[in-house]
Design an enzyme around this catalytic site. Structure first.
Site, short mmCIF file in Angstrom:
data_model
loop_
_atom_site.label_atom_id
_atom_site.label_comp_id
_atom_site.label_asym_id
_atom_site.label_seq_id
_atom_site.Cartn_x
_atom_site.Cartn_y
_atom_site.Cartn_z
N ASP A 80 0.88 -1.23 0.14
CA ASP A 80 -0.06 -0.09 -0.01
C ASP A 80 0.83 1.31 0.16
O ASP A 80 0.60 2.29 -0.73
CB ASP A 80 -1.02 0.20 1.19
CG ASP A 80 -0.22 -0.04 2.47
OD1 ASP A 80 0.75 -0.61 2.57
OD2 ASP A 80 -0.90 0.45 3.40
N GLU A 100 -2.13 -5.55 -3.26
CA GLU A 100 -1.07 -4.91 -2.31
C GLU A 100 -0.07 -5.53 -1.90
O GLU A 100 1.19 -5.30 -1.99
CB GLU A 100 -1.91 -4.27 -1.04
CG GLU A 100 -2.55 -3.11 -1.46
CD GLU A 100 -3.52 -2.63 -0.22
OE1 GLU A 100 -3.55 -3.17 1.03
OE2 GLU A 100 -4.21 -1.37 -0.33
#
Length: 124
Positions: free
Chosen positions: A3, A75
């Site tokens: 992220d 992610e």
């Protein structure tokens, strides 16, 4: 980890846009680029969800196509790629998957498309 890589990459791309965007436009577009819906679409584009290891119950209830799971997987994939091969390798994947896709419509969507936006001569 993934992220954070996504946030840095998307912020950099949006900051480099020509013509420049306002801070509000950059914030809205960045949120769209890294939204759960968008991350799930990137996972589909790369066909990563076929590699998910799910429990029997999750598999039976459609977990392989659940957007939250696919977003988390993307992610994790970007984070692993970053740790294994570095930031530039992660950027290459992001540029090949994220840049060609259109913006995902929502009530707060800015009326831009990736095709119409340019960053220093390259698509976006």
């Amino acid at each position: 980890m993934g992220d954070a890589v996504l946030q840095v990459w998307s912020a950099k791309k949006l900051y480099e846009m020509d013509p420049p965007l306002s801070e509000g436009q950059m914030t809205t577009l960045r949120a769209q680029l890294v939204s759960e819906v968008a991350l799930a679409e990137y996972t589909r584009e790369l066909k990563l969800n076929q590699f998910l290891l799910l429990g029997v119950g999750e598999e039976k209830t459609g977990g392989r196509e659940r957007e939250s799971i696919m977003a988390d997987m993307f992610e994790a994939f970007i984070g692993a790629l970053y740790l294994d091969s570095g930031y530039e390798s992660a950027c290459k994947i992001l540029e090949s998957v994220v840049l060609p896709l259109p913006l995902f419509p929502s009530k707060n969507t800015i009326p831009f498309s990736f095709i119409a936006l340019r960053i220093k001569g390259s698509l976006l």
